[in-house]
Design a protein around this motif. Sequence first.
Motif, PDB file in Angstrom:
ATOM      1  N   ASN A 145       0.813  -1.209   0.000  1.00 49.80           N
ATOM      2  CA  ASN A 145       0.000   0.000   0.000  1.00 49.80           C
ATOM      3  C   ASN A 145       0.849   1.263   0.000  1.00 49.80           C
ATOM      4  O   ASN A 145       0.789   2.062   0.921  1.00 49.80           O
ATOM      5  N   PRO A 146       1.642   1.473  -1.059  1.00 45.65           N
ATOM      6  CA  PRO A 146       2.503   2.649  -1.106  1.00 45.65           C
ATOM      7  C   PRO A 146       1.724   3.961  -1.125  1.00 45.65           C
ATOM      8  O   PRO A 146       2.229   4.977  -0.681  1.00 45.65           O
ATOM      9  N   SER A 147       0.487   3.956  -1.610  1.00 47.75           N
ATOM     10  CA  SER A 147      -0.270   5.205  -1.664  1.00 47.75           C
ATOM     11  C   SER A 147      -0.612   5.732  -0.278  1.00 47.75           C
ATOM     12  O   SER A 147      -0.836   6.926  -0.107  1.00 47.75           O
ATOM     13  N   SER A 148      -0.640   4.887   0.735  1.00 46.27           N
ATOM     14  CA  SER A 148      -0.903   5.377   2.080  1.00 46.27           C
ATOM     15  C   SER A 148       0.376   5.880   2.745  1.00 46.27           C
ATOM     16  O   SER A 148       0.320   6.528   3.780  1.00 46.27           O
ATOM     17  N   HIS A 149       1.536   5.589   2.139  1.00 45.96           N
ATOM     18  CA  HIS A 149       2.805   6.014   2.713  1.00 45.96           C
ATOM     19  C   HIS A 149       3.349   7.276   2.049  1.00 45.96           C
ATOM     20  O   HIS A 149       4.213   7.934   2.607  1.00 45.96           O
ATOM     21  N   GLU A 150       2.889   7.590   0.870  1.00 43.41           N
ATOM     22  CA  GLU A 150       3.358   8.771   0.154  1.00 43.41           C
ATOM     23  C   GLU A 150       2.161   9.556  -0.355  1.00 43.41           C
ATOM     24  O   GLU A 150       1.259   9.007  -0.965  1.00 43.41           O
ATOM     25  N   ASP A 151       2.172  10.858  -0.128  1.00 41.20           N
ATOM     26  CA  ASP A 151       1.094  11.716  -0.615  1.00 41.20           C
ATOM     27  C   ASP A 151       1.278  11.996  -2.104  1.00 41.20           C
ATOM     28  O   ASP A 151       2.391  12.081  -2.599  1.00 41.20           O
ATOM     29  N   GLY A 152       0.184  12.116  -2.795  1.00 40.36           N
ATOM     30  CA  GLY A 152       0.213  12.528  -4.187  1.00 40.36           C
ATOM     31  C   GLY A 152       0.399  11.417  -5.200  1.00 40.36           C
ATOM     32  O   GLY A 152       0.483  11.705  -6.392  1.00 40.36           O
ATOM     33  N   LEU A 153       0.477  10.175  -4.784  1.00 41.43           N
ATOM     34  CA  LEU A 153       0.589   9.092  -5.760  1.00 41.43           C
ATOM     35  C   LEU A 153      -0.763   8.857  -6.421  1.00 41.43           C
ATOM     36  O   LEU A 153      -1.798   8.916  -5.769  1.00 41.43           O
ATOM     37  N   PRO A 154      -0.763   8.571  -7.726  1.00 39.22           N
ATOM     38  CA  PRO A 154      -2.043   8.298  -8.394  1.00 39.22           C
ATOM     39  C   PRO A 154      -2.613   6.958  -7.926  1.00 39.22           C
ATOM     40  O   PRO A 154      -1.896   6.092  -7.443  1.00 39.22           O
ATOM     41  N   GLU A 155      -3.926   6.822  -8.071  1.00 46.23           N
ATOM     42  CA  GLU A 155      -4.578   5.564  -7.715  1.00 46.23           C
ATOM     43  C   GLU A 155      -4.081   4.455  -8.631  1.00 46.23           C
ATOM     44  O   GLU A 155      -3.819   4.661  -9.812  1.00 46.23           O
ATOM     45  N   LEU A 156      -3.939   3.267  -8.078  1.00 48.70           N
ATOM     46  CA  LEU A 156      -3.445   2.114  -8.829  1.00 48.70           C
ATOM     47  C   LEU A 156      -4.473   1.730  -9.896  1.00 48.70           C
ATOM     48  O   LEU A 156      -5.654   1.554  -9.593  1.00 48.70           O
ATOM     49  N   PRO A 157      -4.042   1.580 -11.142  1.00 48.57           N
ATOM     50  CA  PRO A 157      -4.973   1.140 -12.194  1.00 48.57           C
ATOM     51  C   PRO A 157      -5.518  -0.259 -11.883  1.00 48.57           C
ATOM     52  O   PRO A 157      -4.827  -1.085 -11.280  1.00 48.57           O
ATOM     53  N   GLU A 158      -6.728  -0.507 -12.308  1.00 50.30           N
ATOM     54  CA  GLU A 158      -7.390  -1.778 -12.014  1.00 50.30           C
ATOM     55  C   GLU A 158      -6.583  -2.976 -12.500  1.00 50.30           C
ATOM     56  O   GLU A 158      -6.455  -3.972 -11.780  1.00 50.30           O
ATOM     57  N   HIS A 159      -6.027  -2.910 -13.700  1.00 49.93           N
ATOM     58  CA  HIS A 159      -5.292  -4.065 -14.226  1.00 49.93           C
ATOM     59  C   HIS A 159      -4.051  -4.357 -13.383  1.00 49.93           C
ATOM     60  O   HIS A 159      -3.699  -5.521 -13.192  1.00 49.93           O
ATOM     61  N   GLU A 160      -3.402  -3.332 -12.841  1.00 53.33           N
ATOM     62  CA  GLU A 160      -2.240  -3.565 -11.980  1.00 53.33           C
ATOM     63  C   GLU A 160      -2.657  -4.169 -10.645  1.00 53.33           C
ATOM     64  O   GLU A 160      -1.982  -5.054 -10.114  1.00 53.33           O
ATOM     65  N   ALA A 161      -3.777  -3.707 -10.113  1.00 53.90           N
ATOM     66  CA  ALA A 161      -4.286  -4.276  -8.861  1.00 53.90           C
ATOM     67  C   ALA A 161      -4.623  -5.755  -9.048  1.00 53.90           C
ATOM     68  O   ALA A 161      -4.310  -6.582  -8.179  1.00 53.90           O
ATOM     69  N   LEU A 162      -5.228  -6.096 -10.173  1.00 53.67           N
ATOM     70  CA  LEU A 162      -5.560  -7.490 -10.447  1.00 53.67           C
ATOM     71  C   LEU A 162      -4.303  -8.347 -10.622  1.00 53.67           C
ATOM     72  O   LEU A 162      -4.266  -9.494 -10.173  1.00 53.67           O
ATOM     73  N   GLU A 163      -3.278  -7.781 -11.245  1.00 54.27           N
ATOM     74  CA  GLU A 163      -2.012  -8.514 -11.389  1.00 54.27           C
ATOM     75  C   GLU A 163      -1.382  -8.773 -10.022  1.00 54.27           C
ATOM     76  O   GLU A 163      -0.836  -9.850  -9.769  1.00 54.27           O
ATOM     77  N   GLN A 164      -1.460  -7.790  -9.123  1.00 57.66           N
ATOM     78  CA  GLN A 164      -0.914  -7.967  -7.782  1.00 57.66           C
ATOM     79  C   GLN A 164      -1.697  -9.032  -7.017  1.00 57.66           C
ATOM     80  O   GLN A 164      -1.111  -9.864  -6.313  1.00 57.66           O
TER      81      GLN A 164
END
Length: 50
Positions: free
Chosen positions: A13-32
């Motif tokens: 969950n890097p977006s909760s550790h750094e401000d200003g990161l874009p939301e993870l695209p759906e296809h990348e979330a599914l790959e993870q």
Amino acid sequence: MSFAEGCFAAIRNPSSHEDGLPELPEHEALEQLAAFSGLARWVDAALVTR
């Protein structure tokens, strides 16, 4: 074990550790999720040796 460490490092969950990161695209979330699913399958099938 290295694959598990890599999954954790990439997905922790890097977006909760750094401000200003874009939301993870759906296809990348599914790959993870697929990577963790494969890891969980390997862990379930593993035999513990001592």
